[in-house]
Write a protein that holds these residues in place. Sequence first.
Motif, PDB file in Angstrom:
ATOM      1  N   GLY A 274      34.369  42.763  36.292  1.00  0.00           N
ATOM      2  CA  GLY A 274      34.603  41.618  35.431  1.00  0.00           C
ATOM      3  C   GLY A 274      33.332  40.927  34.962  1.00  0.00           C
ATOM      4  N   HIS A 275      33.398  40.330  33.799  1.00  0.00           N
ATOM      5  CA  HIS A 275      32.362  39.433  33.283  1.00  0.00           C
ATOM      6  C   HIS A 275      30.967  40.064  33.302  1.00  0.00           C
ATOM      7  CE1 HIS A 275      35.515  36.458  33.417  1.00  0.00           C
ATOM      8  NE2 HIS A 275      35.671  36.663  34.707  1.00  0.00           N
TER       9      HIS A 275
ATOM     10  N   TYR B 267      38.292  38.535  36.708  1.00  0.00           N
ATOM     11  CA  TYR B 267      38.477  39.504  35.633  1.00  0.00           C
ATOM     12  C   TYR B 267      38.937  38.811  34.352  1.00  0.00           C
ATOM     13  CZ  TYR B 267      38.652  42.479  39.761  1.00  0.00           C
ATOM     14  OH  TYR B 267      38.361  43.087  40.947  1.00  0.00           O
ATOM     15  N   GLU B 268      38.532  39.345  33.224  1.00  0.00           N
ATOM     16  CA  GLU B 268      39.053  38.884  31.952  1.00  0.00           C
ATOM     17  C   GLU B 268      40.510  39.338  31.806  1.00  0.00           C
ATOM     18  OE1 GLU B 268      34.659  40.063  31.220  1.00  0.00           O
ATOM     19  OE2 GLU B 268      36.348  40.740  32.442  1.00  0.00           O
TER      20      GLU B 268
ATOM     21  N   ARG C  55      42.675  42.159  33.886  1.00  0.00           N
ATOM     22  CA  ARG C  55      43.755  41.738  34.792  1.00  0.00           C
ATOM     23  C   ARG C  55      45.059  42.459  34.456  1.00  0.00           C
ATOM     24  NH1 ARG C  55      41.681  36.415  34.310  1.00  0.00           N
ATOM     25  NH2 ARG C  55      43.310  35.861  32.812  1.00  0.00           N
TER      26      ARG C  55
END
Length: 452
Positions: A372-373, A429-430, A434
Amino acid sequence: MNLTNDTAPAASPTLAELAARITGVVLTPEDDGYDEERSGYQAGYSHRPSVIVGAASAADVVAAVRYARSHGLLVSVQSTGHGLAAATDGGLLISTRRMDEVRVDAEARTAWAGAGVLCGQVVEEAAPYGLAPVNGSSPGVGVVGFTLGGGLGILGREFGYASDHVRAVELVTADGELRRVSGACEPELFRALLGGGHGLGVVTGLKFGLVPVERVYGGQLVFGADLVDEVLAVYLAWTEDLPDALTSSVGLIAYPDVPAMPPHLRGRYLAHIRIAYTGTAGDGERLVAPLRAVGPRVADTLRDMPYAESHTIHQDPTTPHAYDGDSVLLSGLDADALRAVAALTGPDAPLMTVVQLNHLGGALAQGGGSVGHRDARYLLRLLSPLDGTDVAAARALHAEVRGVPAPWAVGRSVNFLFGDHGDKAADAYEEPVRRRLAEAKATYDPENLFRA
């Protein structure tokens, strides 16, 4: 690819029948060795399962998952126990520490690591070939848990996350089947495992790429309390323009004034800048010159070293202890905010909190999987020892600290959430990631067998 040759028995096996099928050990709370088997590096939280299977092979894991499924038992998994989140009461714990086989293919620049392999083992096995894994700062952390959470390496800016280098994953899913997945075989499950893999099955081994690294220029610059504010401002400015071959972090520690502390640390407040650089030592010296110019150092350990000695850069503790921790990924940060973080966690803080700011970017911003990110520029990590400290008090302070850089916050890092944070992990998570992880969970563990 389904690797299981037998089919699950029609009738639920008894505990004795399970024990007869296992080449490792099967333990219950009444057995000698139960407490030792369930213990790990994280001493603040520990599982208390109804049954422990100390697996020695993938076949043992298959038998354990099938037994748990047939008896309605939740399944938890532990290797070293560094990242233990939700401690279970009841259910079945699969301990993978015995699955410690490492195989290095020097020609292909790959390694195979069983579920119980430690990062330091792979470093040792790969070093004679001039190769290295993408590993973190602690050699005692398990390869599988580290990688399933993404795996932020000490050379992350140059080589990305550990999960970016995975070629294949062997795991037992909730249906009790042993699978080998890759980009070509069950690619959606494979993709989900790379950074979002906890709770999708019991990973029994990984095949991953190695990188051609034999030595690094690295170590620490340690500054005293009177220079902390300036160190933080200079460090942030310094990270604005660095080659990807240099990965660094700054840590703040207010050491307690207790007899257990080494005399040179006891009662001191220090800023530690950690450096790992694959360029030449001469170039490394030039790059760190602005940091040294801040002022006199309490310690300066920067040197050219074999990669096999890279664990000395961070000098992570090796003794199990109790702790709780949180993290926040940041799109940016300014010196005033970082100084405010230092003020909340320094010598006048109500409890000890270790702060670490990791410089991200470079190759960490690239790649696929479920990390994520990736566009975050920094990772702020908070960790508080729990000996004599209430968990609620630690989390209250962590929440206050996390509020300081809130304007830049984009989410959390799953590998640096220690203790049960429940739904808070959702912001790791974006939304598209997700959604993909939820779809993988619904497909491979619809009954949520691995919700522990």
